[in-house]
Design a protein around this motif. Structure first.
Motif, short mmCIF file in Angstrom:
data_model
loop_
_atom_site.label_atom_id
_atom_site.label_comp_id
_atom_site.label_asym_id
_atom_site.label_seq_id
_atom_site.Cartn_x
_atom_site.Cartn_y
_atom_site.Cartn_z
N ARG A 175 -11.35 11.18 12.01
CA ARG A 175 -12.21 10.23 12.70
C ARG A 175 -13.03 9.39 11.74
N ASP A 176 -13.43 9.97 10.60
CA ASP A 176 -14.30 9.27 9.66
C ASP A 176 -13.55 8.70 8.46
N LEU A 177 -12.24 8.90 8.40
CA LEU A 177 -11.48 8.41 7.26
C LEU A 177 -10.13 7.88 7.72
N GLU A 178 -9.90 6.60 7.47
CA GLU A 178 -8.60 5.98 7.72
C GLU A 178 -7.87 5.83 6.40
N ALA A 179 -6.57 6.07 6.42
CA ALA A 179 -5.77 6.00 5.19
C ALA A 179 -4.55 5.11 5.42
N TYR A 180 -4.19 4.39 4.37
CA TYR A 180 -3.07 3.45 4.44
C TYR A 180 -2.23 3.57 3.18
N VAL A 181 -0.91 3.47 3.34
CA VAL A 181 0.03 3.42 2.21
C VAL A 181 0.82 2.14 2.38
N ILE A 182 0.59 1.17 1.48
CA ILE A 182 1.02 -0.21 1.69
C ILE A 182 1.81 -0.72 0.49
N PRO A 183 2.96 -1.37 0.71
CA PRO A 183 3.67 -1.99 -0.42
C PRO A 183 2.83 -3.09 -1.06
N PHE A 184 2.87 -3.16 -2.38
CA PHE A 184 2.07 -4.15 -3.10
C PHE A 184 2.35 -5.57 -2.63
N GLN A 185 3.62 -5.89 -2.38
CA GLN A 185 3.96 -7.27 -2.06
C GLN A 185 3.36 -7.73 -0.74
N LYS A 186 2.91 -6.79 0.08
CA LYS A 186 2.28 -7.14 1.36
C LYS A 186 0.81 -7.52 1.19
N ALA A 187 0.22 -7.23 0.04
CA ALA A 187 -1.24 -7.35 -0.08
C ALA A 187 -1.66 -8.09 -1.34
N ARG A 188 -0.96 -9.15 -1.68
CA ARG A 188 -1.26 -9.84 -2.93
C ARG A 188 -2.48 -10.76 -2.82
N ALA A 189 -2.80 -11.25 -1.65
CA ALA A 189 -3.99 -12.09 -1.49
C ALA A 189 -5.23 -11.20 -1.36
N GLU A 190 -6.38 -11.73 -1.80
CA GLU A 190 -7.61 -10.93 -1.80
C GLU A 190 -7.98 -10.47 -0.39
N HIS A 191 -7.82 -11.36 0.61
CA HIS A 191 -8.21 -10.97 1.97
C HIS A 191 -7.28 -9.90 2.52
N LYS A 192 -6.09 -9.76 1.94
CA LYS A 192 -5.19 -8.68 2.35
C LYS A 192 -5.50 -7.39 1.60
N PHE A 193 -5.84 -7.52 0.32
CA PHE A 193 -6.21 -6.33 -0.44
C PHE A 193 -7.44 -5.67 0.17
N TYR A 194 -8.40 -6.49 0.60
CA TYR A 194 -9.62 -5.98 1.24
C TYR A 194 -9.55 -6.18 2.75
N PHE A 195 -8.39 -5.91 3.32
CA PHE A 195 -8.17 -6.18 4.74
C PHE A 195 -9.15 -5.45 5.63
N GLU A 196 -9.63 -4.28 5.18
CA GLU A 196 -10.54 -3.48 6.02
C GLU A 196 -11.86 -4.19 6.28
N LEU A 197 -12.19 -5.19 5.45
CA LEU A 197 -13.41 -5.95 5.64
C LEU A 197 -13.22 -7.11 6.61
N TYR A 198 -11.96 -7.46 6.87
CA TYR A 198 -11.66 -8.63 7.69
C TYR A 198 -10.93 -8.27 8.98
N ASP A 199 -9.88 -7.46 8.85
CA ASP A 199 -9.06 -7.15 10.02
C ASP A 199 -8.34 -5.83 9.77
N ARG A 200 -8.90 -4.73 10.27
CA ARG A 200 -8.32 -3.42 10.02
C ARG A 200 -6.97 -3.24 10.72
N MET A 201 -6.65 -4.11 11.66
CA MET A 201 -5.37 -4.01 12.34
C MET A 201 -4.24 -4.67 11.55
#
Length: 212
Positions: A175-201
């Motif tokens: 409940r207090d910890l969300e975890a993600y395993v993500i391919p690098f190529q999916k998160a190359r932009a800063e807003h994607k790397f820090y997606f949890e600050l913008y859109d956790r979905m």
């Protein structure tokens, strides 16, 4: 609420094994860096390090002091005599120094010491041949990366680790910890790397389901 992220590239370019990157955010305080969650970070990294061989830590913080209390480049075994990781692993993962690295596996100072010294001094980008040779010899390499409020950790391993990471994080997620395993190529932009600050979905497809 905490978010732990593992980005992976399997295999990594330039023959540098399989690459991973551990990052985390405390959403309540907006603090960012894997080291803001020291217990989670230590538990995850200890589960990824090889069970045989040696686990060694070197640091040189530029001021003449080092993790093991010796000047210059330092060495410290992170395994206690009973085979369990000592508290020094957590200290190594959270200590903020200018240059540091962890080497785990069949380390032999006579064969690998010079390459480790080159990596510590120049970093993996400028000492890629040395890193490649160590990985080909079965060694796992970890490097701290500066973050906003602490540090993240980059991993280069002879074997792909994303499956192991997913299993380890499933044990910690809740409940207090969300975890993600993500391919690098999916998160190359800063807003994607820090997606949890913008859109956790954004990366909900890569969210690790907690064990029930």
């Amino acid at each position: 609420m905490y978010v732990v992220k593992y980005f992976f590239e399997e295999p990594a370019p330039m023959g540098l094994g399989h690459r991973g990157y551990v990052a985390a955010t405390d959403l309540d305080t907006q603090r960012m860096g894997a080291s803001v969650l020291p217990e989670t970070l230590t538990r995850l990294i200890s589960g990824l390090l090889p069970s045989s061989g040696r686990t060694c830590y070197w640091s040189n913080d530029g001021s003449g002091t080092a993790f093991a209390g010796r000047p210059g480049v330092a060495f410290d075994d992170l395994l206690a005599s009973d085979g369990e990781f000592s508290e020094s692993l957590s200290a190594a993962l959270t200590k903020r120094v200018r240059k540091a690295m962890i080497v785990a596996g069949p380390y032999r100072s006579s064969d690998h010491g010079e390459a480790v010294a080159m990596l510590l001094e120049h970093g993996i980008r400028d000492a890629a041949p040395q890193a490649r040779a160590l990985i080909e010899d079965g060694l796992t390499l970890l490097f701290p990366e500066p973050s906003h409020d602490g540090q993240d950790w980059a991993i280069h391993s002879p074997v792909a680790l994303s499956g192991t990471v997913r299993a380890l994080l499933a044990e910690m997620a809740g409940r207090d910890l969300e975890a993600y395993v993500i391919p690098f190529q999916k998160a190359r932009a800063e807003h994607k790397f820090y997606f949890e600050l913008y859109d956790r979905m954004l990366f909900d497809d890569f969210r690790v389901a907690a064990l029930v």
